[in-house]
Design an enzyme around this catalytic site. Structure first.
Site, PDB file in Angstrom:
ATOM      1  CB  THR A 284      74.824 -61.832 -18.569  1.00 44.44           C
ATOM      2  OG1 THR A 284      74.327 -63.157 -18.741  1.00 44.44           O
ATOM      3  CG2 THR A 284      75.727 -61.686 -19.823  1.00 44.44           C
TER       4      THR A 284
ATOM      5  CG  ASP B 265      72.249 -69.873 -22.956  1.00 41.95           C
ATOM      6  OD1 ASP B 265      70.956 -69.636 -22.361  1.00 41.95           O
ATOM      7  OD2 ASP B 265      72.989 -69.047 -22.743  1.00 41.95           O
TER       8      ASP B 265
END
Ligand code: GLY
Length: 573
Positions: A375, A417
């Site tokens: 990320t 996720d």
């Protein structure tokens, strides 16, 4: 007519009124920074941000420029095929907003889509290839931020990213390291192989990379705004490419996608105000819990081991709650009042033994699933005092390692996720995880935690990548800033992490001394030394006393990140 004498007598009163009238203006002038600061994971992206500030853009225009540049130069971490959160604070009126550009599950998604006939999770499907991808949110976020908060046209803010894609960017040590984890999978996607591999081999550090395909997509967004990505040629190409590779996207998915403005979470710690990320981020709720639990301890009187003890116990408890309660606020009812309440935190604090570790099994709950770790975060404070803290992601390195040919960007694997297999009773017979179960159009729970400190003397923007470790990183980094550390000290501080399950304390190399590890072990902790450091924190601090701005990029990727502050003269030269 007034005599000259009368006017002179009234002069002190006139001066007083003038001073009173001018006071707010003078006060505002006083609190502006002398400089602007940008810290991002890549120097080329930081430069894009300064270029836009130099053209008269504000921190929000610069955020669009940095975000889009990262989408080009750091494809392993984030991009147009992914999503992100923009936490913004506007200086002129104090408005704070959280722009949620998180991916959404396709409308054809279903709760059990990654389970085999026996009900076992097939993780490869939620991680690799077209079926793993949620509907991207970052392009919508860029457009929303530019249109509602920027000063410059979107076209201007996207120009540096388009130039990097067309004229080439330099493949960094980080690009080179991260592609090593995904080369095999990238080779299976025709579009990814064409974009990233040369005769099956990844580029070398220092190579110049050209990406005319992403330049074309960015130009469509620059020209048409939201429709440039979610409608027309880009949308059709994406949907056809995803379907041909076994995915389930439709044109409706793209047409319906909107980034959403949400109210940031606000809380106080030691009298300082902090703004952070609401659901579908889990980070802000956990951060509030961590600081509220700790606020009941005389921390200044604690030695290092005692402080570590209460911090780890607080981490254990907030991660347990994260897994049980949190999900997409548009889909699930969450006990937010309870989770954010100081009384609830006091209850959690009361359950912490003064000297002994609480085994996680003694706090029945559920554990969060594994989370992707690649990320990107960047922080910006401009010379007007506008602040942007932005975290964006494609989840695992290079996301789903899948590129629709001709588009120039990887698709995310954020579907991983979600809790791929919710509702399964744990060892204690508890059923949980429903809050983060897959549903059509739902956003997966995230750990991304862009955060802003609005302190009396210091203002800061902070965040990091790192999957589930993001929350503890932001907590530790922010604790350093609150204690007066510089940006460089905050980003380089050693890290520890506990997330309820597994019931062990991860420790970065060198973060704890042998004596501290022994002391924690004696208290009942399992200490798990990590082989490698983690995270890539980016911090900008504005010191109100001297109006200086201090920016730093995590030294764990030394030489790649760009954390820099420039005074006004340097920017507008
Ligand atoms: N994909 C990482 C996160 O959103 O937490």
């Amino acid at each position: 007519m007034k005599s000259r004498h009368q006017t002179i007598r009234r002069w002190p009163r006139i001066a007083l009124w003038l001073a009173l009238l001018l006071l707010p203006t003078l006060a505002l002038a006083e609190v502006k920074p002398h400089a602007a600061g940008i810290a991002s994971a890549n120097k080329q992206a930081t430069e894009a941000g300064f270029e836009i500030l130099a053209q008269g853009g504000n921190a929000f225009d610069a955020a669009v420029a940095v975000s889009a540049a990262l989408a080009v130069v750091e494809p392993e971490s984030s991009g147009l095929g992914g999503g992100g959160f923009f936490l913004l604070h506007r200086a002129s009126d104090g408005k704070a907003v959280f722009v949620d550009a998180r991916e959404k599950a396709p409308l054809a998604a279903s709760r059990d889509m990654y389970l085999d006939a026996d009900g076992n999770a097939q993780r490869a499907l939620s991680v690799n290839g077209a079926l793993a991808a949620g509907i991207p949110g970052l392009p919508a976020g860029l457009v929303l931020v530019a249109e509602r908060y920027g000063k410059l046209p979107l076209k201007q803010s996207l120009a540096p990213a388009i130039r990097l894609a067309r004229k080439g960017y330099i493949w960094s040590a980080k690009n080179a390291a991260m592609i090593g984890f995904r080369t095999e999978q990238l080779a299976k996607s025709e579009g990814a192989a064409a974009l990233f591999l040369r005769k099956g081999k990844p580029p070398a550090k220092g190579d110049r990379i050209f990406n005319p395909d992403i330049a074309k997509v960015l130009e469509r967004i620059a020209g048409e705004g939201h429709r440039g990505f979610y409608d027309g040629k880009t949308a059709r190409t994406l949907v056809e490419g995803v379907k041909a590779a076994g995915g389930i996207w439709s044109l409706d998915d793209l047409a319906q996608y909107q980034a959403v403005e949400r109210e940031p979470l606000r809380f106080q710690f030691q009298g300082e105000e902090i703004l952070t990320s609401p659901p579908p981020s889990s980070g802000g709720v956990a951060l509030v819990g961590l600081f509220q639990i700790l606020s009941g301890y005389p921390l200044a009187e604690f030695d290092r081991v005692q402080r570590l003890h209460v911090e780890i116990e607080a981490m254990r408890r907030v991660y347990r709650d994260r897994a049980i309660y949190l999900g997409d606020p548009d889909f699930v009812q969450m006990p937010m009042q309870m989770l954010l309440s100081p009384y609830y935190a006091a209850g959690l604090r009361a359950s912490i033994h003064t000297r002994k570790a609480t085994p996680s099994d003694a706090l029945p709950g559920i554990s969060a699933g594994p989370e992707g770790s690649d990320t990107s975060h960047f922080s910006i404070i401009d010379s007007e005092g506008n602040i942007a803290a932005v975290t964006q992601s494609v989840n695992l390195p290079f996301g789903a390692a899948f590129v629709v040919p001709g588009t120039g960007f990887v698709l995310n694997n954020e579907m991983d996720d979600f809790s791929v297999k919710p509702g399964v009773p744990n060892a204690f017979g508890l059923i949980g995880d429903d809050a983060n179960a897959i549903e059509p159009g739902k956003r997966p729970l995230s750990s991304m935690t862009p955060t802003i400190l609005l302190g009396k003397d210091r203002v800061a923007a902070i965040g990091s990548p790192g999957g589930s470790r993001i929350i503890t990183m932001v907590f530790l980094g922010l604790s350093k800033v609150l204690a007066g550390s510089s940006a460089a000290e905050a980003v380089s501080a050693p890290r520890i992490h506990h997330q309820y399950q597994p019931d062990s304390v991860s420790v970065e190399p060198g973060a704890l001394s042998e004596a501290e590890i022994s002391a924690l072990t004696e208290r009942g902790y399992t200490v798990a030394p990590a082989e490698r450091p983690w995270g890539n924190m980016q911090v900008v601090i504005w010191n109100k006393q001297d109006r200086s701005v201090d920016a730093a990029s995590d030294p764990r990727w030394e030489g790649v990140g760009g954390g820099e502050s420039r005074d006004r003269e340097m920017i507008f030269r």
